[in-house]
Scaffold this motif. Sequence first.
Motif, PDB file in Angstrom:
ATOM      1  N   ARG A  65       0.814  -1.216   0.000  1.00  0.00           N
ATOM      2  CA  ARG A  65       0.000   0.000   0.000  1.00  0.00           C
ATOM      3  C   ARG A  65       0.846   1.263   0.000  1.00  0.00           C
ATOM      4  O   ARG A  65       0.534   2.232  -0.676  1.00  0.00           O
ATOM      5  N   LYS A  66       1.923   1.247   0.747  1.00  0.00           N
ATOM      6  CA  LYS A  66       2.727   2.456   0.886  1.00  0.00           C
ATOM      7  C   LYS A  66       3.704   2.652  -0.271  1.00  0.00           C
ATOM      8  O   LYS A  66       3.885   3.761  -0.752  1.00  0.00           O
ATOM      9  N   PHE A  67       4.334   1.561  -0.719  1.00  0.00           N
ATOM     10  CA  PHE A  67       5.388   1.687  -1.723  1.00  0.00           C
ATOM     11  C   PHE A  67       5.034   1.056  -3.064  1.00  0.00           C
ATOM     12  O   PHE A  67       5.850   1.037  -3.975  1.00  0.00           O
ATOM     13  N   HIS A  68       3.840   0.497  -3.182  1.00  0.00           N
ATOM     14  CA  HIS A  68       3.367  -0.109  -4.427  1.00  0.00           C
ATOM     15  C   HIS A  68       4.270  -1.248  -4.903  1.00  0.00           C
ATOM     16  O   HIS A  68       4.592  -1.363  -6.082  1.00  0.00           O
ATOM     17  N   VAL A  69       4.717  -2.072  -3.942  1.00  0.00           N
ATOM     18  CA  VAL A  69       5.483  -3.280  -4.235  1.00  0.00           C
ATOM     19  C   VAL A  69       4.904  -4.409  -3.396  1.00  0.00           C
ATOM     20  O   VAL A  69       4.185  -4.172  -2.438  1.00  0.00           O
ATOM     21  N   SER A  70       5.210  -5.649  -3.772  1.00  0.00           N
ATOM     22  CA  SER A  70       4.748  -6.766  -2.957  1.00  0.00           C
ATOM     23  C   SER A  70       5.905  -7.736  -2.752  1.00  0.00           C
ATOM     24  O   SER A  70       6.769  -7.895  -3.614  1.00  0.00           O
ATOM     25  N   TYR A  71       5.920  -8.346  -1.578  1.00  0.00           N
ATOM     26  CA  TYR A  71       6.937  -9.320  -1.212  1.00  0.00           C
ATOM     27  C   TYR A  71       6.261 -10.537  -0.619  1.00  0.00           C
ATOM     28  O   TYR A  71       5.248 -10.416   0.069  1.00  0.00           O
ATOM     29  N   SER A  72       6.862 -11.707  -0.850  1.00  0.00           N
ATOM     30  CA  SER A  72       6.400 -12.906  -0.151  1.00  0.00           C
ATOM     31  C   SER A  72       6.881 -12.788   1.295  1.00  0.00           C
ATOM     32  O   SER A  72       7.708 -11.931   1.627  1.00  0.00           O
ATOM     33  N   ALA A  73       6.387 -13.666   2.152  1.00  0.00           N
ATOM     34  CA  ALA A  73       6.815 -13.624   3.557  1.00  0.00           C
ATOM     35  C   ALA A  73       8.325 -13.832   3.664  1.00  0.00           C
ATOM     36  O   ALA A  73       9.006 -13.112   4.396  1.00  0.00           O
ATOM     37  N   SER A  74       8.859 -14.796   2.926  1.00  0.00           N
ATOM     38  CA  SER A  74      10.304 -15.034   3.009  1.00  0.00           C
ATOM     39  C   SER A  74      11.093 -13.875   2.389  1.00  0.00           C
ATOM     40  O   SER A  74      12.161 -13.514   2.889  1.00  0.00           O
ATOM     41  N   GLY A  75      10.576 -13.282   1.325  1.00  0.00           N
ATOM     42  CA  GLY A  75      11.250 -12.144   0.709  1.00  0.00           C
ATOM     43  C   GLY A  75      11.268 -10.936   1.624  1.00  0.00           C
ATOM     44  O   GLY A  75      12.274 -10.228   1.731  1.00  0.00           O
ATOM     45  N   ALA A  76      10.144 -10.692   2.312  1.00  0.00           N
ATOM     46  CA  ALA A  76      10.089  -9.579   3.262  1.00  0.00           C
ATOM     47  C   ALA A  76      11.036  -9.825   4.422  1.00  0.00           C
ATOM     48  O   ALA A  76      11.711  -8.898   4.898  1.00  0.00           O
ATOM     49  N   THR A  77      11.123 -11.086   4.878  1.00  0.00           N
ATOM     50  CA  THR A  77      12.037 -11.429   5.963  1.00  0.00           C
ATOM     51  C   THR A  77      13.480 -11.155   5.559  1.00  0.00           C
ATOM     52  O   THR A  77      14.247 -10.546   6.311  1.00  0.00           O
ATOM     53  N   ARG A  78      13.858 -11.587   4.364  1.00  0.00           N
ATOM     54  CA  ARG A  78      15.228 -11.348   3.880  1.00  0.00           C
ATOM     55  C   ARG A  78      15.497  -9.858   3.728  1.00  0.00           C
ATOM     56  O   ARG A  78      16.575  -9.370   4.077  1.00  0.00           O
ATOM     57  N   LEU A  79      14.544  -9.124   3.205  1.00  0.00           N
ATOM     58  CA  LEU A  79      14.708  -7.680   3.042  1.00  0.00           C
ATOM     59  C   LEU A  79      14.916  -7.002   4.390  1.00  0.00           C
ATOM     60  O   LEU A  79      15.845  -6.206   4.564  1.00  0.00           O
ATOM     61  N   MET A  80      14.051  -7.305   5.353  1.00  0.00           N
ATOM     62  CA  MET A  80      14.151  -6.683   6.668  1.00  0.00           C
ATOM     63  C   MET A  80      15.469  -7.046   7.350  1.00  0.00           C
ATOM     64  O   MET A  80      16.115  -6.200   7.961  1.00  0.00           O
ATOM     65  N   HIS A  81      15.890  -8.310   7.233  1.00  0.00           N
ATOM     66  CA  HIS A  81      17.162  -8.732   7.824  1.00  0.00           C
ATOM     67  C   HIS A  81      18.322  -7.977   7.170  1.00  0.00           C
ATOM     68  O   HIS A  81      19.251  -7.542   7.849  1.00  0.00           O
ATOM     69  N   GLY A  82      18.254  -7.796   5.870  1.00  0.00           N
ATOM     70  CA  GLY A  82      19.293  -7.058   5.162  1.00  0.00           C
ATOM     71  C   GLY A  82      19.375  -5.600   5.574  1.00  0.00           C
ATOM     72  O   GLY A  82      20.427  -4.966   5.486  1.00  0.00           O
ATOM     73  N   LEU A  83      18.260  -5.050   6.048  1.00  0.00           N
ATOM     74  CA  LEU A  83      18.221  -3.665   6.511  1.00  0.00           C
ATOM     75  C   LEU A  83      18.588  -3.533   7.987  1.00  0.00           C
ATOM     76  O   LEU A  83      18.566  -2.441   8.545  1.00  0.00           O
ATOM     77  N   GLY A  84      18.881  -4.659   8.640  1.00  0.00           N
ATOM     78  CA  GLY A  84      19.304  -4.606  10.031  1.00  0.00           C
ATOM     79  C   GLY A  84      18.216  -4.885  11.046  1.00  0.00           C
ATOM     80  O   GLY A  84      18.443  -4.767  12.242  1.00  0.00           O
ATOM     81  N   PHE A  85      17.032  -5.254  10.593  1.00  0.00           N
ATOM     82  CA  PHE A  85      15.959  -5.582  11.526  1.00  0.00           C
ATOM     83  C   PHE A  85      16.103  -7.027  11.980  1.00  0.00           C
ATOM     84  O   PHE A  85      16.648  -7.857  11.268  1.00  0.00           O
ATOM     85  N   SER A  86      15.603  -7.321  13.173  1.00  0.00           N
ATOM     86  CA  SER A  86      15.615  -8.691  13.665  1.00  0.00           C
ATOM     87  C   SER A  86      14.277  -8.968  14.330  1.00  0.00           C
ATOM     88  O   SER A  86      13.595  -8.041  14.765  1.00  0.00           O
ATOM     89  N   PRO A  87      13.895 -10.239  14.408  1.00  0.00           N
ATOM     90  CA  PRO A  87      12.630 -10.563  15.075  1.00  0.00           C
ATOM     91  C   PRO A  87      12.681 -10.127  16.534  1.00  0.00           C
ATOM     92  O   PRO A  87      13.682 -10.334  17.210  1.00  0.00           O
TER      93      PRO A  87
END
Length: 70
Positions: free
Chosen positions: A4-26
Amino acid sequence: MSGRKFHVSYSASGATRLMHGLGFSPQVPARQVAERDEQAVTAWKELRPQASVRTSRPMSTSRPAHEALT
């Protein structure tokens, strides 16, 4: 949210990899003690009302990555 915000879509695993690459952790919420004294908590909140209310803060690059989206 990302769609909704950026007009892109990610699978759950893709979003997880993206967030991890940006320095986020669970994040796991801290456990609440079993013997919590509700009267003491209420008294403390009355003494410090600003401590019980979360306010929004402007984004800063010095904040940890896991707080950047709150």
